[in-house]
Design an enzyme around this catalytic site. Structure first.
Site, PDB file in Angstrom:
ATOM      1  N   LYS A 196       0.809  -0.857  -0.161  1.00 30.42           N
ATOM      2  CA  LYS A 196       0.124   0.087   0.403  1.00 30.42           C
ATOM      3  C   LYS A 196       0.610   1.465   0.021  1.00 30.42           C
ATOM      4  O   LYS A 196       2.303   0.842   0.119  1.00 30.42           O
ATOM      5  CB  LYS A 196      -1.384  -0.280   1.465  1.00 30.42           C
ATOM      6  CG  LYS A 196      -1.718  -1.573   1.153  1.00 30.42           C
ATOM      7  CD  LYS A 196      -2.497  -1.666   0.307  1.00 30.42           C
ATOM      8  CE  LYS A 196      -3.238  -3.032   0.187  1.00 30.42           C
ATOM      9  NZ  LYS A 196      -3.777  -3.427   1.297  1.00 30.42           N
TER      10      LYS A 196
HETATM   11  C1  PLP Z   1      -5.244  -4.513   1.700  1.00 27.49           C
HETATM   12  C2  PLP Z   1      -6.959  -4.561   2.244  1.00 27.49           C
HETATM   13  C3  PLP Z   1      -7.194  -4.902   3.510  1.00 27.49           C
HETATM   14  C4  PLP Z   1      -6.685  -5.740   4.715  1.00 27.49           C
HETATM   15  O1  PLP Z   1      -4.989  -5.437   4.286  1.00 27.49           O
HETATM   16  P1  PLP Z   1      -4.271  -6.100   5.474  1.00 27.49           P
HETATM   17  O2  PLP Z   1      -3.427  -5.152   6.291  1.00 27.49           O
HETATM   18  O3  PLP Z   1      -3.868  -6.848   4.149  1.00 27.49           O
HETATM   19  O4  PLP Z   1      -5.207  -6.668   6.864  1.00 27.49           O
HETATM   20  C5  PLP Z   1      -8.531  -4.729   3.174  1.00 27.49           C
HETATM   21  N1  PLP Z   1      -9.086  -3.669   2.030  1.00 27.49           N
HETATM   22  C6  PLP Z   1      -8.601  -4.340   1.364  1.00 27.49           C
HETATM   23  C7  PLP Z   1      -9.641  -3.196   0.460  1.00 27.49           C
HETATM   24  C8  PLP Z   1      -7.263  -3.834   0.695  1.00 27.49           C
HETATM   25  O5  PLP Z   1      -6.765  -3.638  -0.165  1.00 27.49           O
END
Ligand code: PLP
Length: 403
Positions: A196
């Site tokens: 991210k």
């Molecule tokens: C990455 C992501 C999550 C979950 O995040 P984590 O930190 O990996 O638990 C939830 N929703 C979306 C749309 C994501 O891209």
């Protein structure tokens, strides 16, 4: 190492020397967890989003779970979730015992709309408690209309902005702000997974403008405990005869979890948050370069349709490719790209198609989702990419699309 010759993944983190120094300083300090970096990170997220409260936790999935609990969602409730998202969005409803109702998406953006949410609610036939709009790829769609529908219907809005930290909006009529400011949502959920925009290793957070909801999530993150005298309910065991609370005392008032983020994670996140503007500007610049270059491949390849007034931070650069019209399989294109050192990925397999959800709900008819999923492919996008990497991806894609 030159990115000219190295493999380009679809996304990756950018860690610099000052990020390493920030984490090292925590390792040499007093508190590895429960220390000052936690509140400092929350303050930075409040500053960046304009939210009144922020609660950091171990990852985005935990953040979704905490929001679902604080929203009071439970068994017997239904929660509307777009079919195109990461698994965690839907799963958080199941963690609290609620049922998921999958909403269709706009085939050209991958986003839920007020219309598809309304259709999902009609299919559910009642007991809808919340809607979980996902800011797919970093942009949002008609969130104002969706939020108005939710308010009319009495649904909580838990915005999954795991893709969208740094996204801003300006609708030209004085309505400006940033994702996370709570203008259209009760909760905004972020992930700081390294793929991210901001990396913490693992990390997540929720922003809200409701102090009571924030306090509840902070307590649930720490076993459902409270530590301030005004919150204690068992007065006979909490307070000494002189009226003061016992110095060792705390209360567990509901069942919570250890969903804490430690100071190492928060120090990295804080150091990265200071770069949010630069990272976002770079992602926008690369996305604009892609848009320019890919115009030459239209209508075989198109970027996602854009929401006017939304300046996305672009977690993903997903394009829509007419594989079927071209008589080419997506597998072939992915393999040809990989052979040229270009990574790509599909975001996402529709969540209702996963065996767990198929068994539970069968397959809902979601034509926008099908049309979106048949065409989507995410190309490399991350801040360390050079402008020339966009040319490299474009040329590899143009070759990969030849018959
Ligand atoms: C990455 C992501 C999550 C979950 O995040 P984590 O930190 O990996 O638990 C939830 N929703 C979306 C749309 C994501 O891209």
């Amino acid at each position: 190492m030159s990115l000219e010759t190295s493999f380009l993944p679809y996304g990756r983190h950018l860690i610099e020397d000052d990020d390493v120094a920030a984490v090292t300083a925590v390792m040499r300090g007093e508190a590895l967890t429960g220390g000052p970096a936690v509140a400092a990170f929350e303050a930075a997220l409040k500053e960046a989003t304009g939210a009144r409260h922020a609660v950091v936790c171990g990852n985005g999935t935990q953040a979704l779970h905490l929001a679902a609990l604080a929203a009071g969602i439970g068994p017997g409730d239904r929660v509307i979730c777009p079919a195109i998202t990461f698994l965690a969005t839907a799963n958080c409803a199941r963690y609290v015992g609620a049922e998921v109702v999958f909403a269709d998406v706009d085939p050209n953006t991958g986003l839920i709309t007020a219309e598809t949410a309304g259709a999902a609610a009609a299919r559910a036939g009642g007991a809808v408690k919340a809607v979980l709009p996902v800011d797919f790829a970093g942009q949002f769609g008609d969130l104002p209309a969706l939020s108005a529908l939710a308010r009319r219907e009495g649904w909580a809005v838990i915005e999954d902005s795991c893709h969208a930290v740094g996204t801003c909006y300006d609708f030209g009529d004085g309505v400006t702000g940033a994702v996370g400011d709570g203008r259209w949502s009760d909760f905004t959920v972020f992930s700081f997974h390294p793929v991210k925009t901001v990396a913490m290793g693992e990390g997540g957070a929720i922003t809200t403008n409701d102090g009571a909801l924030a306090a509840r999530m902070a307590s649930l993150r720490n076993h459902g405990t409270v530590r301030t005298a005004d919150a204690f309910t068992e007065t006979a065991q909490a307070f000494a005869p002189d009226g003061g609370a016992h110095p060792w005392y705390y209360e567990m008032q509901e069942l919570g979890f250890n969903y804490r983020a430690c100071d190492l994670q928060c120090a990295l996140g804080l150091s990265q948050m200071a770069k949010l503007k630069r990272f976002t500007a770079r992602r926008r610049r690369l996305a604009a370069l892609y848009d320019e270059r890919l115009a030459a491949l239209a209508p075989r390849v198109r970027p996602l349709a854009r929401t006017p007034g939304v300046a996305a931070s672009w977690h993903l650069y997903a394009v829509l490719i007419e594989f079927e019209h071209l008589g080419l399989s997506r597998d072939t294109v992915i393999n040809r790209l990989r052979a040229e050192g270009v990574g790509s990925q599909v975001h996402y397999i529709p969540v209702p198609w996963q065996p767990y959800y198929r068994r539970r709900y069968g397959l809902p008819a979601l034509p926008g989702t099908e049309r979106y999923y048949a065409r989507t492919l995410s190309l490399p996008l991350f801040p360390a990419m050079a402008d020339s990497d966009v040319d490299r991806v474009f040329e590899a894609l143009a070759r990969a699309l030849e018959p």
